[in-house]
Design an enzyme around this catalytic site. Sequence first.
Site, mmCIF file in Angstrom:
data_model
loop_
_atom_site.group_PDB
_atom_site.id
_atom_site.type_symbol
_atom_site.label_atom_id
_atom_site.label_comp_id
_atom_site.label_asym_id
_atom_site.label_seq_id
_atom_site.Cartn_x
_atom_site.Cartn_y
_atom_site.Cartn_z
ATOM 1 N N ARG A 250 -3.841 -9.826 4.725
ATOM 2 C CA ARG A 250 -4.136 -9.853 3.289
ATOM 3 C C ARG A 250 -2.864 -9.474 2.539
ATOM 4 O O ARG A 250 -2.318 -8.399 2.772
ATOM 5 C CB ARG A 250 -5.267 -8.869 2.994
ATOM 6 C CG ARG A 250 -5.819 -8.908 1.582
ATOM 7 C CD ARG A 250 -7.043 -8.005 1.445
ATOM 8 N NE ARG A 250 -7.528 -7.960 0.092
ATOM 9 C CZ ARG A 250 -7.058 -7.159 -0.857
ATOM 10 N NH1 ARG A 250 -6.082 -6.319 -0.580
ATOM 11 N NH2 ARG A 250 -7.556 -7.187 -2.077
ATOM 12 N N LYS B 169 0.802 -1.224 0.000
ATOM 13 C CA LYS B 169 0.000 0.000 0.000
ATOM 14 C C LYS B 169 0.836 1.274 0.000
ATOM 15 O O LYS B 169 2.006 1.271 0.368
ATOM 16 C CB LYS B 169 -0.985 -0.004 1.170
ATOM 17 C CG LYS B 169 -2.183 -0.914 0.848
ATOM 18 C CD LYS B 169 -3.318 -0.779 1.804
ATOM 19 C CE LYS B 169 -4.472 -1.661 1.313
ATOM 20 N NZ LYS B 169 -5.518 -1.790 2.319
HETATM 21 C C1 8Y4 Z 1 -0.647 -1.577 -4.484
HETATM 22 C C2 8Y4 Z 1 -1.386 -2.718 -4.431
HETATM 23 C C3 8Y4 Z 1 -1.132 -0.432 -3.882
HETATM 24 C C4 8Y4 Z 1 -2.623 -2.729 -3.816
HETATM 25 C C5 8Y4 Z 1 -2.373 -0.441 -3.280
HETATM 26 C C6 8Y4 Z 1 -3.123 -1.583 -3.237
HETATM 27 C C7 8Y4 Z 1 -8.148 -4.083 1.602
HETATM 28 C C8 8Y4 Z 1 -9.190 -4.825 1.063
HETATM 29 C C9 8Y4 Z 1 -8.154 -3.764 -0.512
HETATM 30 C C10 8Y4 Z 1 -7.946 -4.106 3.012
HETATM 31 C C11 8Y4 Z 1 -9.802 -5.615 3.118
HETATM 32 C C12 8Y4 Z 1 -5.142 -2.502 -2.201
HETATM 33 C C13 8Y4 Z 1 -10.107 -5.205 -1.219
HETATM 34 C C14 8Y4 Z 1 -6.492 -2.006 -1.866
HETATM 35 N N1 8Y4 Z 1 -7.502 -3.425 0.594
HETATM 36 N N2 8Y4 Z 1 -10.012 -5.593 1.805
HETATM 37 N N3 8Y4 Z 1 -9.178 -4.624 -0.272
HETATM 38 N N4 8Y4 Z 1 -8.800 -4.892 3.722
HETATM 39 N N5 8Y4 Z 1 -10.596 -6.363 3.901
HETATM 40 N N6 8Y4 Z 1 -4.367 -1.501 -2.658
HETATM 41 O O1 8Y4 Z 1 -7.085 -3.437 3.580
HETATM 42 O O2 8Y4 Z 1 -4.812 -3.646 -2.120
HETATM 43 S S1 8Y4 Z 1 -7.796 -3.186 -2.125
#
Ligand code: 8Y4
Length: 265
Positions: free
Chosen positions: A237, A203
């Site tokens: 996750r 993130k």
């Molecule tokens: C690079 C890769 C930069 C991924 C940002 C991201 C969560 C979630 C997401 C979380 C739960 C993400 C669907 C965002 N984050 N579900 N989902 N908790 N429960 N960003 O923190 O991965 S998507």
Amino acid sequence: MGVINVTPDSFSDGNRYLTVDQAVAHARLLIDEGAHILDIGGESTRPGALPVTLEEERRRVLPVLEQLSDCGVPVSVDTQKPALMREAIAAGASMINDVNALTVPGALEAVAGTPAAVCMMHKKGDPRTMQQAPHYGDVVREVRDYLIMQIQAAEAAGIRRERLVVDPGFGFGKSLEHNLALLHELAQLAALGVPVLAGLSRKSMLGKITGREPGERVFASIAAAVIAVENGARIVRAHDVAATADALAVWAAVNECQGPYLSSL
Ligand code: 8Y4
């Protein structure tokens, strides 16, 4: 929990079979690497991402779910749509990962009459604008109070506590300082008595700390995962499952909380 995105990249012009097959292959790889749960998502939750129609999300997610029915680990479906929640559970999903914490009309009811677990995540504002100027008085208290309310709402709808997971929603309407406070004080959420899921993998908060792009945030993600578990998270996750599983195996060994380590003493 290993992340499986079923979103076509801009180069594979609408070939769903390719997208679905890639997602299934990726899922099997993550299980091999040590994922205990898979999280399948057909709609990007990133800031600025375009919404996907129910029809399209269904065509992405359901075939993957069907092919993973025999995969040996519980499958979670990351969706905001009550109709797809119902269909996913009917197709074998063990959990719904809901970034809206069942606040969308029909979501409580979609999960209530089923045996599925549900992860209820905190977020502030909508994904398009949530990162513009997030403001809190006391972020830990606000997130905690929100999750307490949603636990009560879920229980009132007939979803027993044993089926619930809560999540502070790192990066969803939070500044770096808010995210750090939540990670530092994660034990306050774990004290609610419902398992805590932490999603920190790759993130932007880790980008802000290290100055690195998403693909180069593996080491930072590992550090964040270990801190989260040390502070009470029960589910992490993660995109980089092999690295995360090794790091958490070390944590678990030190904490003597896994049978196999003890029996070999
Ligand atoms: C690079 C890769 C930069 C991924 C940002 C991201 C969560 C979630 C997401 C979380 C739960 C993400 C669907 C965002 N984050 N579900 N989902 N908790 N429960 N960003 O923190 O991965 S998507």
